[in-house]
Enzyme design. Structure first.
Site, PDB file in Angstrom:
ATOM      1  N   TYR A   1      -9.952-103.319  92.047  1.00  0.00           N
ATOM      2  CA  TYR A   1      -9.078-102.298  92.013  1.00  0.00           C
ATOM      3  C   TYR A   1      -9.839-101.202  91.686  1.00  0.00           C
ATOM      4  O   TYR A   1     -10.830-101.188  90.767  1.00  0.00           O
ATOM      5  CB  TYR A   1      -7.911-102.304  91.084  1.00  0.00           C
ATOM      6  CG  TYR A   1      -6.927-101.060  90.817  1.00  0.00           C
ATOM      7  CD1 TYR A   1      -5.636-101.425  91.515  1.00  0.00           C
ATOM      8  CD2 TYR A   1      -7.206 -99.751  90.325  1.00  0.00           C
ATOM      9  CE1 TYR A   1      -4.882-100.109  91.362  1.00  0.00           C
ATOM     10  CE2 TYR A   1      -6.392 -98.848  90.641  1.00  0.00           C
ATOM     11  CZ  TYR A   1      -5.051 -98.700  91.209  1.00  0.00           C
ATOM     12  OH  TYR A   1      -4.296 -97.943  91.230  1.00  0.00           O
TER      13      TYR A   1
ATOM     14  N   ASN B   1      -4.721 -96.949  85.736  1.00  0.00           N
ATOM     15  CA  ASN B   1      -4.008 -96.322  84.840  1.00  0.00           C
ATOM     16  C   ASN B   1      -3.017 -97.293  84.045  1.00  0.00           C
ATOM     17  O   ASN B   1      -3.163 -98.500  84.231  1.00  0.00           O
ATOM     18  CB  ASN B   1      -3.119 -95.243  85.345  1.00  0.00           C
ATOM     19  CG  ASN B   1      -1.938 -95.782  86.449  1.00  0.00           C
ATOM     20  OD1 ASN B   1      -1.856 -96.906  86.466  1.00  0.00           O
ATOM     21  ND2 ASN B   1      -1.362 -94.983  87.311  1.00  0.00           N
TER      22      ASN B   1
ATOM     23  N   GLN C   1     -18.485 -89.002  77.606  1.00  0.00           N
ATOM     24  CA  GLN C   1     -17.525 -89.914  77.561  1.00  0.00           C
ATOM     25  C   GLN C   1     -16.229 -89.250  77.336  1.00  0.00           C
ATOM     26  O   GLN C   1     -14.893 -89.641  77.798  1.00  0.00           O
ATOM     27  CB  GLN C   1     -17.606 -90.914  76.400  1.00  0.00           C
ATOM     28  CG  GLN C   1     -18.867 -91.626  76.699  1.00  0.00           C
ATOM     29  CD  GLN C   1     -18.577 -92.248  78.062  1.00  0.00           C
ATOM     30  OE1 GLN C   1     -18.026 -93.230  78.667  1.00  0.00           O
ATOM     31  NE2 GLN C   1     -19.728 -92.062  79.033  1.00  0.00           N
TER      32      GLN C   1
ATOM     33  N   HIS D   1     -14.055 -88.014  80.317  1.00  0.00           N
ATOM     34  CA  HIS D   1     -13.511 -88.827  81.198  1.00  0.00           C
ATOM     35  C   HIS D   1     -12.038 -88.824  80.910  1.00  0.00           C
ATOM     36  O   HIS D   1     -11.116 -88.870  81.855  1.00  0.00           O
ATOM     37  CB  HIS D   1     -13.874 -90.643  80.925  1.00  0.00           C
ATOM     38  CG  HIS D   1     -14.979 -90.955  81.517  1.00  0.00           C
ATOM     39  ND1 HIS D   1     -15.060 -91.152  82.791  1.00  0.00           N
ATOM     40  CD2 HIS D   1     -16.184 -91.363  81.000  1.00  0.00           C
ATOM     41  CE1 HIS D   1     -16.003 -91.657  83.232  1.00  0.00           C
ATOM     42  NE2 HIS D   1     -16.797 -91.928  82.289  1.00  0.00           N
TER      43      HIS D   1
ATOM     44  N   GLU E   1     -17.203 -99.653  73.106  1.00  0.00           N
ATOM     45  CA  GLU E   1     -17.665 -99.812  74.393  1.00  0.00           C
ATOM     46  C   GLU E   1     -19.064 -99.391  74.774  1.00  0.00           C
ATOM     47  O   GLU E   1     -19.815-100.342  75.115  1.00  0.00           O
ATOM     48  CB  GLU E   1     -16.726 -98.984  75.540  1.00  0.00           C
ATOM     49  CG  GLU E   1     -16.737 -99.271  76.848  1.00  0.00           C
ATOM     50  CD  GLU E   1     -16.246 -98.165  77.655  1.00  0.00           C
ATOM     51  OE1 GLU E   1     -15.673 -97.181  77.361  1.00  0.00           O
ATOM     52  OE2 GLU E   1     -16.143 -98.523  78.939  1.00  0.00           O
ATOM     53  N   HIS E   2     -19.494 -98.276  74.351  1.00  0.00           N
ATOM     54  CA  HIS E   2     -20.872 -97.842  74.713  1.00  0.00           C
ATOM     55  C   HIS E   2     -21.439 -97.464  73.383  1.00  0.00           C
ATOM     56  O   HIS E   2     -20.895 -96.832  72.408  1.00  0.00           O
ATOM     57  CB  HIS E   2     -21.088 -96.659  75.329  1.00  0.00           C
ATOM     58  CG  HIS E   2     -20.461 -96.809  76.808  1.00  0.00           C
ATOM     59  ND1 HIS E   2     -19.227 -96.299  77.014  1.00  0.00           N
ATOM     60  CD2 HIS E   2     -20.874 -97.334  78.048  1.00  0.00           C
ATOM     61  CE1 HIS E   2     -18.938 -96.331  78.365  1.00  0.00           C
ATOM     62  NE2 HIS E   2     -19.977 -97.048  78.734  1.00  0.00           N
TER      63      HIS E   2
ATOM     64  N   ASP F   1     -24.210 -95.736  83.450  1.00  0.00           N
ATOM     65  CA  ASP F   1     -23.141 -95.701  84.306  1.00  0.00           C
ATOM     66  C   ASP F   1     -23.217 -95.990  85.803  1.00  0.00           C
ATOM     67  O   ASP F   1     -22.602 -96.414  86.657  1.00  0.00           O
ATOM     68  CB  ASP F   1     -22.186 -94.502  84.328  1.00  0.00           C
ATOM     69  CG  ASP F   1     -21.408 -94.288  82.783  1.00  0.00           C
ATOM     70  OD1 ASP F   1     -21.116 -95.278  82.281  1.00  0.00           O
ATOM     71  OD2 ASP F   1     -21.097 -93.268  82.447  1.00  0.00           O
TER      72      ASP F   1
ATOM     73  N   GLU G   1      -2.989-141.652  68.720  1.00  0.00           N
ATOM     74  CA  GLU G   1      -2.318-140.434  69.102  1.00  0.00           C
ATOM     75  C   GLU G   1      -0.823-140.786  69.669  1.00  0.00           C
ATOM     76  O   GLU G   1      -0.329-139.800  70.252  1.00  0.00           O
ATOM     77  CB  GLU G   1      -3.240-139.588  70.180  1.00  0.00           C
ATOM     78  CG  GLU G   1      -4.449-139.144  69.303  1.00  0.00           C
ATOM     79  CD  GLU G   1      -5.086-138.093  70.004  1.00  0.00           C
ATOM     80  OE1 GLU G   1      -4.721-137.534  71.289  1.00  0.00           O
ATOM     81  OE2 GLU G   1      -5.969-137.196  69.513  1.00  0.00           O
TER      82      GLU G   1
ATOM     83  N   HIS H   1      -2.436-144.209  77.750  1.00  0.00           N
ATOM     84  CA  HIS H   1      -3.878-143.770  78.007  1.00  0.00           C
ATOM     85  C   HIS H   1      -4.818-145.135  77.605  1.00  0.00           C
ATOM     86  O   HIS H   1      -5.919-145.369  78.138  1.00  0.00           O
ATOM     87  CB  HIS H   1      -4.245-142.732  77.021  1.00  0.00           C
ATOM     88  CG  HIS H   1      -3.929-141.223  77.384  1.00  0.00           C
ATOM     89  ND1 HIS H   1      -2.466-141.034  77.480  1.00  0.00           N
ATOM     90  CD2 HIS H   1      -4.389-140.250  77.501  1.00  0.00           C
ATOM     91  CE1 HIS H   1      -2.392-139.607  77.961  1.00  0.00           C
ATOM     92  NE2 HIS H   1      -3.547-139.229  77.796  1.00  0.00           N
TER      93      HIS H   1
END
Lengths: 424, 424
Positions: A121, A206, A251, A254, A319-320, A353, A407, A412
């Protein structure tokens, strides 16, 4: 931009709202319709939300050609150099299948296989992001993903930005669809007549895109849900206030909900950065967005000592993170949580970036506590390999059967024991 | 168990329903209350759903001791041997931080850091699963996770199965809480007075647990949403029908919605396995579950040739795949999607459930197309490292600024350009 003492702040943990119940319902409706009606629903929602009647969803050869002609050769080489850097960094992340043998004949291992199809995307909106194309597609290509489809919302003119098409063209991606929003995510998750279904969807968008990715998660894989950009700068008196301010604003521009935080022990630097931000923000073309962002989510955290400052950074899990201290490498070992760490005065955040090579798709909203930059591993999966020999089964069958019975799983135990007939 | 020709089957893709809207609403309510009311809400829901009034949620030293005494020494050594095998396999998955330097002074890399705190959900219900404890905790321990908390629903008597406590004890996990369901997931995600908040929650559970994990995803990380067990067996005429039948039933006995599929080119084997399943299922203690499972979700897919058979297996993308053909290693390269691949006649699926070493937390419901067995990488995160030198920035600043301006982000361009004042 407020200056606050760390000791006065209860928590630096950030939590950005991820949509309302109403938005969620709307996204569920969109997904259900695309799943059942395919292209028809995709066209209807594109008309409704983008105001565009799509004749052909798929970008044509002519459109790619046109995008390529729209820019000069110098710019094409910059893009190509960036793509090569990104590819080179991601090539180093590749891992191999491996196995281990035991003298009893057992072989165990992990087989690495790329996923078959990935969907990317690419957001539209105020800015065109060719770098998003690079950062999402290149790791998938390096991993060996064979089918890559890209979706991006059309503008009012029904077109997709040249920069995005150019970037796709440079990477050899020719399945690009002019569809955005939740309808694009649904189309990639379930497929339509035109848009192929994929196994994993990555890329920011978004709130509707984020909610849609959350809804389809499980039917396909997704990357982490992306929130607004974040930067934290850990700096001491050796750093230049103007440079820090410019990086914080990079930043802030943005998104009005982006977060930019300076963490420092220097009251002087704090004042200087505050001043520099106020001066620089006025001169930015996106000053309204950046101004609101620093006002609402900008902060200067003044710490008692370096230890408290490092702890504050880890609490934010940004993030950064830029480390602009006297000895940035000395701090590297103390930093536990950050998507990308930029060391020293020349490592301005935008370097990462576009150009340096590491991925710019990074964990936001404190998720660096547990998630990673988009990377090659995100586009492969592992299968465990188990090859038991006759000898190994002879040695261990009774133990395995006993474990199974504890178990309460008799079936099994019997599956293992039935092999004993081979040697008794 | 039906025998079907592959060519008559439209799709082998499996899709298991993951809960109703009503269940989802209920889970949202539980999470919201636990988030705000903490322990009080946890106690209330435990009373409501488990019918138990918890005095102390946390398992005490005495309870661990009691569990340890409840089994014989031989069984303890089986568990310890299994744990050692699992640890050894996961140790081989560890990756290191790495960096790469360039002659212009640039250093790029990835720093690997374990997540700080992990939470493990161990299901209760019809069977006690010490193996779940091993498979979830050991990868986290190998990754270096320091804080591990475990939750598991209490029985009607307010106790937790000895096997689960014993397994936790063997691994040195002492934070075990007698809480299950969505309330346990919420407690781990947001913390309560008693239960610590973690960064990642793993482990299987019922539909409420699965829905709760999906809800808290983003605030914390989760492993893949687990569906009912699945096994596919790819076999030719060299395989023994009784062994295949026993293996199919080992998964069928887990859950009435478990899926067990034989894919073969041999009509004879198909008939023999069908017969053997019918005979064996009658003798199983859990015959009602296993019988319903093979009736509803069991299938024998008869293929034209080996190529079609391999394609069928890839279409299923099974959690567990057994390859019981004349040359199983020859088929390994053709298998694209499977959680764990068991090669040859001695690699019965339960070998991997308990003992061999690879993880038994595996992708179900076709998600092996894009996800992996639980592994050490799931408990670490990467941070990108970017250290640009003065020379590197001098060389590349103008290109980066131009790229930023193409994306309409002037602030990004200026952050890079402001450094030029250092050398002009």
């Amino acid at each position: 931009m407020r200056i606050m003492n760390k000791s006065d702040l209860p928590s630096l943990k950030r939590s950005v709202d991820q949509g309302t119940e109403e938005q969620r319902k709307s996204v569920q409706t969109i997904i259900a319709r695309v799943k059942h009606e395919g292209d028809e629903a995709v066209r209807a929602f594109t008309e409704q939300f983008d105001g565009v009647t799509l004749e052909d969803m798929k970008v044509t050869k002519e459109e790619f050609e046109q995008a390529y002609q729209s820019v000069d050769g110098e710019f094409v080489s910059i893009l190509e150099e960036a793509a090569a850097n990104i590819r080179s960094f991601h090539e180093k992340q590749k891992t191999s299948s491996w196995f281990d043998t035991n003298s009893d004949g057992t072989m165990l291992g992990q087989k690495i296989t790329p996923i078959e199809a990935a969907g990317v995307y690419v957001p539209g909106g105020t800015a065109a992001y060719p770098s998003s194309v690079f950062m999402n597609v290149i790791p998938a290509q390096v991993a060996g993903v064979e089918k890559i489809a890209m979706v991006t919302p059309p503008g009012k003119d029904g077109r997709v930005p040249d920069g995005v098409l150019l970037a796709a063209h440079i990477l050899g991606v020719d399945h690009v669809y002019k569809v955005g929003g939740a309808q694009a995510v649904a189309a990639l998750a379930y497929g339509t007549e035109t848009i192929p279904a994929v196994d994993k969807i990555t890329g920011p968008g978004n709130v509707f895109v984020a909610l849609a990715k959350r809804e389809v998660f499980g039917d396909v894989d997704i990357d982490m849900i992306a929130g607004p950009s974040e930067i934290a700068v850990l700096a001491d008196e050796t750093a230049k206030a103007e440079e820090i301010a410019a990086d914080l604003l990079s930043q802030a521009e943005h998104d009005a909900r982006s977060s930019s935080v300076l963490v420092t022990t220097s009251p002087e630097l704090a004042e200087d950065v505050k001043e520099a931000v106020l001066q620089q923000v006025e001169k930015l073309p996106r000053k309204e967005i950046a101004g609101k962002s620093v006002e609402d989510y900008g902060m200067i955290v003044l710490c008692r000592d370096h230890e408290e400052a490092v702890a504050a950074v880890n609490e934010i899990a940004p993030e950064h993170l830029e480390v602009m201290t006297a000895a940035p490498f000395d701090d590297l070992g103390k930093i536990k949580h950050a998507g990308a760490i930029f060391l020293g005065p020349y490592s301005s955040e935008p370097v990462g970036d576009y150009f340096a090579g590491p991925n710019h798709v990074l964990p936001t909203n404190g998720t660096a506590r547990f998630s990673s930059p988009l990377n090659v591993d995100d586009f492969v999966k592992k299968s465990s390999i188990i090859s038991y020999s006759e000898q190994a089964l002879k040695t261990h069958a009774d133990k395995i059967a006993r474990f199974a019975r504890l178990e309460g799983l008799e079936g099994h135990a019997r599956a293992v024991e039935i092999r004993k007939e081979r040697w008794t």
